[in-house]
Design a protein around this motif. Structure first.
Motif, PDB file in Angstrom:
ATOM      1  N   ASN A  55     117.673  58.566  22.584  1.00 16.30           N
ATOM      2  CA  ASN A  55     118.976  57.976  22.289  1.00 16.30           C
ATOM      3  C   ASN A  55     120.037  58.310  23.325  1.00 16.30           C
ATOM      4  OD1 ASN A  55     117.989  56.853  19.885  1.00 16.30           O
ATOM      5  ND2 ASN A  55     118.396  58.751  18.750  1.00 16.30           N
ATOM      6  N   PHE A  56     119.646  59.014  24.378  1.00 20.27           N
ATOM      7  CA  PHE A  56     120.579  59.366  25.455  1.00 20.27           C
ATOM      8  C   PHE A  56     120.128  58.654  26.721  1.00 20.27           C
ATOM      9  CE2 PHE A  56     120.638  62.727  22.361  1.00 20.27           C
ATOM     10  CZ  PHE A  56     121.980  63.090  22.258  1.00 20.27           C
ATOM     11  N   PRO A  57     120.604  57.443  26.952  1.00 18.64           N
ATOM     12  CA  PRO A  57     120.147  56.655  28.118  1.00 18.64           C
ATOM     13  C   PRO A  57     120.364  57.416  29.423  1.00 18.64           C
ATOM     14  CG  PRO A  57     121.444  55.306  26.631  1.00 18.64           C
ATOM     15  CD  PRO A  57     121.599  56.715  26.152  1.00 18.64           C
ATOM     16  N   GLY A  58     119.346  57.441  30.224  1.00 22.66           N
ATOM     17  CA  GLY A  58     119.431  58.092  31.525  1.00 22.66           C
ATOM     18  C   GLY A  58     118.955  59.515  31.543  1.00 22.66           C
ATOM     19  N   LEU A  59     118.951  60.194  30.386  1.00 13.15           N
ATOM     20  CA  LEU A  59     118.533  61.598  30.364  1.00 13.15           C
ATOM     21  C   LEU A  59     117.044  61.760  30.667  1.00 13.15           C
ATOM     22  CD1 LEU A  59     119.481  64.454  30.067  1.00 13.15           C
ATOM     23  CD2 LEU A  59     119.161  64.285  27.597  1.00 13.15           C
ATOM     24  N   PRO A  60     116.153  60.923  30.094  1.00 12.75           N
ATOM     25  CA  PRO A  60     114.749  61.020  30.517  1.00 12.75           C
ATOM     26  C   PRO A  60     114.574  60.792  32.014  1.00 12.75           C
ATOM     27  CG  PRO A  60     114.906  59.772  28.488  1.00 12.75           C
ATOM     28  CD  PRO A  60     116.313  59.976  28.973  1.00 12.75           C
ATOM     29  N   GLY A  61     115.303  59.825  32.556  1.00 16.25           N
ATOM     30  CA  GLY A  61     115.216  59.570  33.991  1.00 16.25           C
ATOM     31  C   GLY A  61     115.729  60.731  34.807  1.00 16.25           C
TER      32      GLY A  61
END
Length: 601
Positions: free
Chosen positions: A337-343
């Motif tokens: 649910n935190f866009p960009g954090l996995p990347g």
């Protein structure tokens, strides 16, 4: 350093040569990257390439071997210290350390104790000696101290060590990413290998160091972001602490002296010193950075500054292990649910891989050029520089090819390949210690000692690996309701303490460097005395560390009389009193020793 291994069906982690435990994941719950994640990951590769191109077209444009290999010896201590830390802070460690802490508690954190001696000794012994000898390759020292044959043996051993580790280092994060996100396996391998090869071959050591600085910032940012979000998801610091405490993840100091126990204070704090010395004392990738400093003082300071950097990196990795059950699965599942954090975290992971691989390329190109080509072929500076760049490019291709070889092997062989890195580093450390601390050692003893150390390394390492294949690592019970439904961790009770050869095979991997380096020194000294020890006049100036003179100087400082007793009469009286006290103390010691001997006889 902690190692890990993975395959497409399950994620497996292990520290060093220990057997893998399995963390199974429901295949229907697989997560994938969003556009933002892909953009962040791509930006990492683009920025790294941009740094390499910048140094390829500015300054001296890498037109000399001095600039390409040693950055014109103009580097400052801060970027060097970050580069030194990043070189062996591999993607394997970023994945493996949190998994180790999750599975077995915080005992591994005590490896930070070995950083003190592991960096002080290089700072005060190895770095000054290598810097004053004006070396280009650390293996030049072996020729100055012994002969050319010893230098070639050391160089070939180092090349074998790094080539094996390169394939593992680039393949492991790519395979983990593929297993969790569906990211194309060979797309990740080729992207990492291509970018790393190009900026190393074009920008030289300056590009490697400054990309290491950039990648270190990315690593710390990604780890810190995951920790913050993970603690928040757990309900805050207090709730997170209660969960890890009740789950049995907080470990006390284990003072068990048994060397077969995988992680204790002694295996980590003492055995780890030898591992640190092999990495930060005599490894070409690190020594090359020391020698690129503007002055010897800055080289020493860069080594000092590695200490807090390593402590921060260790702390972040261990904290990550306390807030998640498995790094990549946690990032993809809990942080979706935190866009960009996995990347961002994947960029952190591949930053570690890039920093390690680029250092390997540069150091391999240097030793191949300086140790194996230049002594036999004369060439112009321009041609030597071009050939050095071609060598870096060639090692990049070999790296990708080695990754494919690793791909053809199962996870057990992958784990064995990780252990080779530590197994080969120990004999090399022993070879340098033989030359630096023992003036009587000769070249025959050096070659025989290195051969004996390598035989011991592979005998114990491979024998231990094969003897433990059917067993499994004991894993602490997991006591969290948030993620327990997604994993299956079999708990296996360790068997009775092994005896005989099995006891030797069960030696903790943290003692490998100590065992192998000691074997080199012991056999090297025996053979040297049998074939005629080297005379003091035959030892090249500056190649032996003055152990006795340094010890006498230190002792003089420790027992130096106070300023009020500086007259000759007071000095004689003080020296006499000190001598009498020493004799009395020694006498008491002998009496106690005799009483104890009588007591236990």
């Amino acid at each position: 350093m902690t190692g890990g291994c993975y395959d497409e069906r399950s994620a497996r982690c292990a520290s060093g040569p220990a057997p893998c435990y399995t963390l199974s994941m429901d295949p229907t719950g697989q997560k994938y990257f969003t556009i933002i994640d892909y953009v962040i990951f791509a930006l990492l590769l683009v920025a790294s390439m941009a740094i390499g191109l910048y140094y390829a077209f500015t300054g001296g444009r890498q037109s000399t071997t001095q600039e390409f290999m040693y950055a014109d010896r103009s580097m400052k201590c801060l970027p060097l210290s970050l580069s030194l830390m990043a070189t062996f802070q591999s993607a394997v460690a970023i994945i493996g350390t949190p998994a180790e802490v999750y599975a077995n508690g915080t005992q591994y954190w005590f490896i930070g104790c070995c950083y003190i001696l592991g960096l002080l000794i290089p700072a005060h012994i190895f770095i000054p000696m290598f810097y004053r000898l004006h070396l280009t390759s650390v293996y030049q020292y072996l020729e100055l101290r012994f002969c050319k044959a010893v230098r070639i043996c050391g160089t070939v051993t180092f090349i074998f060590q790094m080539v094996v580790y390169m394939g593992v280092g680039i393949y492991t994060p790519a395979l983990a990413l593929n297993a969790v996100t569906g990211f194309h396996l060979w797309g990740a391998v080729l992207a990492t290998g291509l970018v790393c090869t190009l900026y190393t071959a074009l920008g030289g050591l300056k590009a490697v160091v400054w990309t290491d600085v950039f990648q270190t910032v990315v690593m710390f940012t990604g780890q810190l972001a995951v920790i913050i979000v993970g603690v928040h998801q757990a309900g805050g610091l207090s709730d997170a602490w209660v969960k890890v405490r009740d789950g049995g993840r907080i470990s006390g100091i284990d003072l068990n002296p048994d060397p077969t126990v995988r992680h204790t204070f002694w295996t980590l704090g003492v055995g780890g010193v030898f591992l640190m010395l092999s990495l930060y004392g005599v490894n070409q990738a690190q020594v090359q950075r020391y020698l690129s400093s503007r002055t010897e003082k800055e080289a020493v300071m860069s080594c000092y500054m590695v200490f807090p950097c390593l402590q921060v990196a260790l702390m972040l990795s261990c904290l990550m292990g306390l807030v998640m059950f498995m790094v990549l699965y946690f990032v993809m599942d809990m942080l979706q649910n935190f866009p960009g954090l996995p990347g961002l975290f994947v960029a952190c992971l591949f930053s570690a891989s890039l920093s390690t691989i680029s250092s390997a390329f540069n150091s391999l190109a240097t030793v191949t050029m300086v140790d194996l080509i230049k002594p036999h072929y004369s060439m112009t500076e321009a041609r030597a520089t071009l050939l050095s760049k071609m060598l870096a490019l060639s090692y990049g291709i070999i790296c990708v090819a080695m990754a494919y070889v690793v791909h053809l092997m199962n996870s057990s062989v992958l784990q064995a390949a990780l252990s080779i890195f530590g197994m080969v580093g120990g004999p090399l450390l022993g070879l340098f210690c033989l030359g630096i601390f023992f003036p009587c050692a000769n070249s025959i003893g050096a070659v025989a000692g290195l051969a004996a150390g390598l035989v011991m390394a592979f005998w114990v390492g491979i024998g231990g690996f094969l003897s433990r294949m059917p067993s499994s690592v004991q894993v602490l019970p997991f006591n969290s309701t948030n993620t327990s439904e997604n994993i299956t961790v079999p708990a296996v009770i360790d068997a009775a303490r092994p005896a005989g050869l099995n006891g030797l095979y069960s030696l903790s991997y943290m003692w490998y460097s100590a065992l192998n380096s000691s074997t080199v020194v012991l056999i090297g000294l025996i053979i040297s005395f049998m074939t005629g020890p080297t005379k003091g006049d035959d030892v090249a100036s500056g190649t032996v560390y003055p152990v006795m003179r340094t010890a006498q100087s230190l002792l003089h400082k420790l027992v130096k009389p106070s300023a009020c007793c500086t007259s000759p009469e007071h000095t004689v009286r003080w020296s006499y009193g000190f001598t009498v006290k020493c004799i009395v103390a020694l006498g008491h010691f002998n009496v106690v020793k005799l009483l104890l001997a009588d007591r236990w006889s």
